[in-house]
Design an enzyme around this catalytic site. Structure first.
Site, PDB file in Angstrom:
ATOM      1  N   GLY A 137      17.454  19.846  34.792  1.00 39.15           N
ATOM      2  CA  GLY A 137      18.765  19.704  34.149  1.00 39.15           C
ATOM      3  C   GLY A 137      18.958  20.799  33.115  1.00 39.15           C
ATOM      4  O   GLY A 137      18.330  20.789  32.067  1.00 39.15           O
TER       5      GLY A 137
ATOM      6  N   CYS B 193      28.789  11.734  24.489  1.00 40.74           N
ATOM      7  CA  CYS B 193      27.818  10.679  24.179  1.00 40.74           C
ATOM      8  C   CYS B 193      28.390   9.403  23.591  1.00 40.74           C
ATOM      9  O   CYS B 193      28.021   8.308  24.031  1.00 40.74           O
ATOM     10  CB  CYS B 193      26.772  11.233  23.230  1.00 40.74           C
TER      11      CYS B 193
ATOM     12  N   ARG C 230      42.862  16.182  11.631  1.00 41.91           N
ATOM     13  CA  ARG C 230      41.530  16.285  11.006  1.00 41.91           C
ATOM     14  C   ARG C 230      41.629  16.398   9.489  1.00 41.91           C
ATOM     15  O   ARG C 230      40.607  16.654   8.851  1.00 41.91           O
ATOM     16  CB  ARG C 230      40.805  17.523  11.537  1.00 41.91           C
TER      17      ARG C 230
HETATM   18  C1  UDX Z   1      22.961  15.184  27.948  1.00 37.84           C
HETATM   19  C2  UDX Z   1      21.851  14.167  28.060  1.00 37.84           C
HETATM   20  O1  UDX Z   1      20.814  14.658  28.849  1.00 37.84           O
HETATM   21  C3  UDX Z   1      22.420  12.885  28.505  1.00 37.84           C
HETATM   22  O2  UDX Z   1      21.466  11.920  28.506  1.00 37.84           O
HETATM   23  C4  UDX Z   1      23.406  12.523  27.474  1.00 37.84           C
HETATM   24  O3  UDX Z   1      23.749  11.206  27.592  1.00 37.84           O
HETATM   25  C5  UDX Z   1      24.545  13.461  27.600  1.00 37.84           C
HETATM   26  O4  UDX Z   1      24.083  14.690  27.275  1.00 37.84           O
HETATM   27  P1  UDX Z   1      23.935  17.151  29.025  1.00 37.84           P
HETATM   28  O5  UDX Z   1      22.813  18.102  28.885  1.00 37.84           O
HETATM   29  O6  UDX Z   1      25.039  17.202  28.017  1.00 37.84           O
HETATM   30  O7  UDX Z   1      23.341  15.688  29.092  1.00 37.84           O
HETATM   31  O8  UDX Z   1      24.549  17.130  30.454  1.00 37.84           O
HETATM   32  P2  UDX Z   1      25.048  18.353  31.303  1.00 37.84           P
HETATM   33  O9  UDX Z   1      25.434  19.488  30.425  1.00 37.84           O
HETATM   34  O10 UDX Z   1      26.012  17.789  32.263  1.00 37.84           O
HETATM   35  O11 UDX Z   1      23.717  18.837  32.058  1.00 37.84           O
HETATM   36  C6  UDX Z   1      23.043  18.125  33.000  1.00 37.84           C
HETATM   37  C7  UDX Z   1      22.566  19.069  34.087  1.00 37.84           C
HETATM   38  O12 UDX Z   1      21.724  18.356  34.984  1.00 37.84           O
HETATM   39  C8  UDX Z   1      23.682  19.695  34.918  1.00 37.84           C
HETATM   40  O13 UDX Z   1      23.588  21.087  34.859  1.00 37.84           O
HETATM   41  C9  UDX Z   1      23.426  19.158  36.333  1.00 37.84           C
HETATM   42  O14 UDX Z   1      23.752  20.090  37.335  1.00 37.84           O
HETATM   43  C10 UDX Z   1      21.954  18.860  36.282  1.00 37.84           C
HETATM   44  N1  UDX Z   1      21.509  17.875  37.281  1.00 37.84           N
HETATM   45  C11 UDX Z   1      22.108  16.681  37.373  1.00 37.84           C
HETATM   46  C12 UDX Z   1      20.448  18.197  38.124  1.00 37.84           C
HETATM   47  O15 UDX Z   1      19.914  19.295  38.057  1.00 37.84           O
HETATM   48  N2  UDX Z   1      20.039  17.267  39.022  1.00 37.84           N
HETATM   49  C13 UDX Z   1      20.640  16.066  39.155  1.00 37.84           C
HETATM   50  O16 UDX Z   1      20.244  15.270  39.991  1.00 37.84           O
HETATM   51  C14 UDX Z   1      21.708  15.757  38.289  1.00 37.84           C
HETATM   52  C1  UDX Z   2      26.393  13.262  18.863  1.00 35.74           C
HETATM   53  C2  UDX Z   2      25.286  12.926  17.857  1.00 35.74           C
HETATM   54  O1  UDX Z   2      25.672  13.405  16.558  1.00 35.74           O
HETATM   55  C3  UDX Z   2      23.981  13.542  18.277  1.00 35.74           C
HETATM   56  O2  UDX Z   2      22.942  13.143  17.388  1.00 35.74           O
HETATM   57  C4  UDX Z   2      23.652  13.092  19.692  1.00 35.74           C
HETATM   58  O3  UDX Z   2      22.471  13.713  20.125  1.00 35.74           O
HETATM   59  C5  UDX Z   2      24.778  13.403  20.646  1.00 35.74           C
HETATM   60  O4  UDX Z   2      25.994  12.836  20.155  1.00 35.74           O
HETATM   61  P1  UDX Z   2      27.927  15.372  19.357  1.00 35.74           P
HETATM   62  O5  UDX Z   2      28.699  14.434  20.221  1.00 35.74           O
HETATM   63  O6  UDX Z   2      27.506  16.681  19.919  1.00 35.74           O
HETATM   64  O7  UDX Z   2      26.576  14.664  18.830  1.00 35.74           O
HETATM   65  O8  UDX Z   2      28.775  15.704  18.024  1.00 35.74           O
HETATM   66  P2  UDX Z   2      29.058  14.947  16.648  1.00 35.74           P
HETATM   67  O9  UDX Z   2      28.992  15.951  15.582  1.00 35.74           O
HETATM   68  O10 UDX Z   2      28.263  13.726  16.474  1.00 35.74           O
HETATM   69  O11 UDX Z   2      30.593  14.548  16.788  1.00 35.74           O
HETATM   70  C6  UDX Z   2      31.047  13.575  17.723  1.00 35.74           C
HETATM   71  C7  UDX Z   2      32.529  13.334  17.525  1.00 35.74           C
HETATM   72  O12 UDX Z   2      32.790  12.659  16.290  1.00 35.74           O
HETATM   73  C8  UDX Z   2      33.364  14.613  17.477  1.00 35.74           C
HETATM   74  O13 UDX Z   2      34.557  14.425  18.192  1.00 35.74           O
HETATM   75  C9  UDX Z   2      33.628  14.799  15.999  1.00 35.74           C
HETATM   76  O14 UDX Z   2      34.783  15.554  15.737  1.00 35.74           O
HETATM   77  C10 UDX Z   2      33.784  13.347  15.563  1.00 35.74           C
HETATM   78  N1  UDX Z   2      33.559  13.138  14.116  1.00 35.74           N
HETATM   79  C11 UDX Z   2      32.349  13.432  13.566  1.00 35.74           C
HETATM   80  C12 UDX Z   2      34.570  12.589  13.321  1.00 35.74           C
HETATM   81  O15 UDX Z   2      35.657  12.293  13.811  1.00 35.74           O
HETATM   82  N2  UDX Z   2      34.318  12.366  11.985  1.00 35.74           N
HETATM   83  C13 UDX Z   2      33.114  12.653  11.413  1.00 35.74           C
HETATM   84  O16 UDX Z   2      32.967  12.403  10.198  1.00 35.74           O
HETATM   85  C14 UDX Z   2      32.093  13.201  12.227  1.00 35.74           C
END
Ligand code: UDX
Ligand code: UDX
Length: 457
Positions: free
Chosen positions: A8, A273, A430
């Site tokens: 991945g 997430c 924001r």
């Molecule tokens: C992450 C975390 O791993 C996931 O658990 C979390 O909940 C969301 O964020 P992320 O790295 O953001 O995932 O996902 P993505 O950028 O979509 O990358 C996953 C990669 O895995 C893709 O490039 C996809 O092509 C690859 N993949 C998926 C494989 O190589 N094999 C598979 O069977 C499925």
């Molecule tokens: C989140 C978690 O922070 C990280 O620990 C986990 O591994 C993946 O999910 P991410 O989704 O990349 O990370 O960004 P984050 O900075 O948490 O922001 C999530 C969302 O909340 C964004 O849309 C951001 O704009 C919003 N946000 C964040 C608010 O609206 N208010 C805040 O005070 C903080």
């Protein structure tokens, strides 16, 4: 020297492995993915994800001890340690649709590991966010036939946030490793801890049981999202009472027990997430016969939907309840600044609603225009994409700030005002811009959770 594989090559797998490669030059790190296009991009100067500082790290390690490849079976064959970093989306069909996690790819990966592993001992590291007890299920699959390999499955959830991934990986608040409490479990956890100890202080490396580790990840995301929904719920009350959310947020954040982080009011949280993990947490609670707990966490997501909808309704009602044929400039489409990621961005439902009202929309974002095009493909209505924010705003009736990119604060708003239709409106999703200054220029300014500054009677 060990062969470390990551399956991945996404937002989590790519940056995490680049950091391990940087700090552990004696190990060989290979990242594989089913997507040949992604791998090709990782092997170029045009990485598949935008993340400040990432390219520099990749350039340092690529070809030295880090490799990107599509040869999954070969990678597994050679690996002593396998990180599973594939995406784990919400299930869209059957039992648990819209709530549970779709584990089909995760299971396929487990089976691929089983059929291709060759080393005597293989540590499988669960990096993806998964349901509690997923590591145990992975172990059951891996032990379903004997191929002479001893597998040990451990959990090591990733807490990095997008936009700050390199900083978060360089100085993590903690690294969490969960394993079985027997000799083999301890040994595997120690091997992984030693890897992180190349750059993370030992006291920040926490060892836990595997289920605590899995649950901590889901719960950390749920808690962070809950803080945002809490502050956003109060923006609605502020607007009714004349209180100012920035003052309220500052005042409560100074209480050490509450703390200042994640209290920034917004149009709504997004990203791959928060929604997914909360829905999943709620589904798990239901599954274990805890409907009251599930309902509690579900309300964090409903509050987020309410906030997105409230933002849109404010736009509609303050513009005389009609948006037909009006041009709306959308500043920012990514779910947060410093990323091109648009997964679950609040910009998408807002754009859809504006288009349903027959407004035309013009989107500007420094990094997310390609993804915006992808998200809005097939959606009916007049949509323009402009790299230049001044062009997006030209002739617009309203400007909607959805993502607080630093460059949007530095724009010449007098120039923007002069080019817009009048009366000109700004909706700051924001609370990021200088509202008094904008009001003095002539804008009608609608912040979140504070009184609107309007020239209209
Ligand atoms: C992450 C975390 O791993 C996931 O658990 C979390 O909940 C969301 O964020 P992320 O790295 O953001 O995932 O996902 P993505 O950028 O979509 O990358 C996953 C990669 O895995 C893709 O490039 C996809 O092509 C690859 N993949 C998926 C494989 O190589 N094999 C598979 O069977 C499925
Ligand atoms: C989140 C978690 O922070 C990280 O620990 C986990 O591994 C993946 O999910 P991410 O989704 O990349 O990370 O960004 P984050 O900075 O948490 O922001 C999530 C969302 O909340 C964004 O849309 C951001 O704009 C919003 N946000 C964040 C608010 O609206 N208010 C805040 O005070 C903080």
């Amino acid at each position: 020297m060990a062969n470390i594989l990551c399956i991945g090559a996404g937002y989590v797998g790519g940056p995490t492995m680049a950091m391990i490669a940087k700090h552990c030059p004696e190990h060989r790190i290979t990242v594989v993915d089913v997507s040949a296009k992604r791998i090709e991009q990782w092997n170029s100067e045009n990485l598949p994800i935008y993340e400040p500082g990432l390219l520099e790290v990749v350039q340092e390690v690529r070809g030295r001890n880090m490799f990107f490849s599509t040869e999954i079976a070969l990678g597994i064959e050679e690996a002593d340690m396998i990180f599973v970093s594939i995406n784990t989306p919400t299930k869209t069909y059957g039992e648990g649709a819209g709530r549970g996690t779709d584990l089909q790819y995760w299971e396929q990966v487990a089976r691929a590991i089983l059929s291709n592993s060759k080393k005597k001992n293989v540590i499988v590291v669960e990096k993806s966010t998964l349901p509690v007890r997923a590591a145990a299920a992975m172990a059951r699959i891996l032990h379903s036939e004997s191929n002479g390999v001893h597998f040990e499955v451990i959990s090591n959830p990733e807490f990095l946030a997008e936009g700050t991934a390199i900083k978060d990986l360089t100085e993590p608040d903690r690294v969490l490793i969960g394993g079985r409490s027997n000799e083999s479990g301890h040994k595997a956890c120690k091997t992984l801890a030693d890897l992180y100890a190349h750059w993370v202080p030992r006291e920040k490396i926490l060892l836990a049981n595997v289920w605590s580790s899995e649950l901590s990840k889901l719960f950390a995301n749920a808690m962070l999202a809950q803080r945002i929904s809490s502050i956003n719920s109060i923006t609605a009350l502020c607007e009714k009472t004349g209180a100012d959310i920035s003052e309220v947020s500052h005042a409560i954040g100074m209480d050490k027990r509450i703390g200042p982080h994640f209290l920034q009011a917004s149009v709504g949280f997004g990203g791959s997430c928060f929604r997914k993990d909360i829905l999943h947490l709620a589904y798990l609670c239901e599954h274990y016969g805890l409907p009251e707990v599930a309902e509690y966490w579900d309300s964090v997501v409903s509050m987020n939907d309410y906030q997105i909808n409230r933002f849109f309704k404010n736009i509609l009602t303050s513009q005389f309840s009609t948006l037909a044929n009006k041009k709306m400039a959308i500043l920012g489409f990514a779910f947060k600044p410093d990323t091109g990621d648009t997964r679950d961005t609040p910009a998408l439902p807002i754009c859809r609603k504006l288009l349903e009202e027959r407004a035309s929309i013009s989107i500007s974002d420094p990094q997310a225009l390609d993804n915006a095009r992808f998200e809005l493909e097939g959606v009916e209505g007049e949509i323009h994409y402009e790299q230049d924010p001044y062009l997006a705003c030209q002739g617009a009736h309203s400007l909607l700030l959805i993502t607080h990119w630093q460059e949007f604060r530095q724009l010449d708003y007098q120039r923007i005002f002069d080019s817009m239709a009048k009366p000109a409106f700004i909706f700051d999703g924001r609370n990021f811009l200088d509202h008094q200054h904008l009001f003095e220029i002539g804008f009608n300014v609608f912040p979140l959770g504070k009184p609107a500054l309007s020239h209209l009677q």
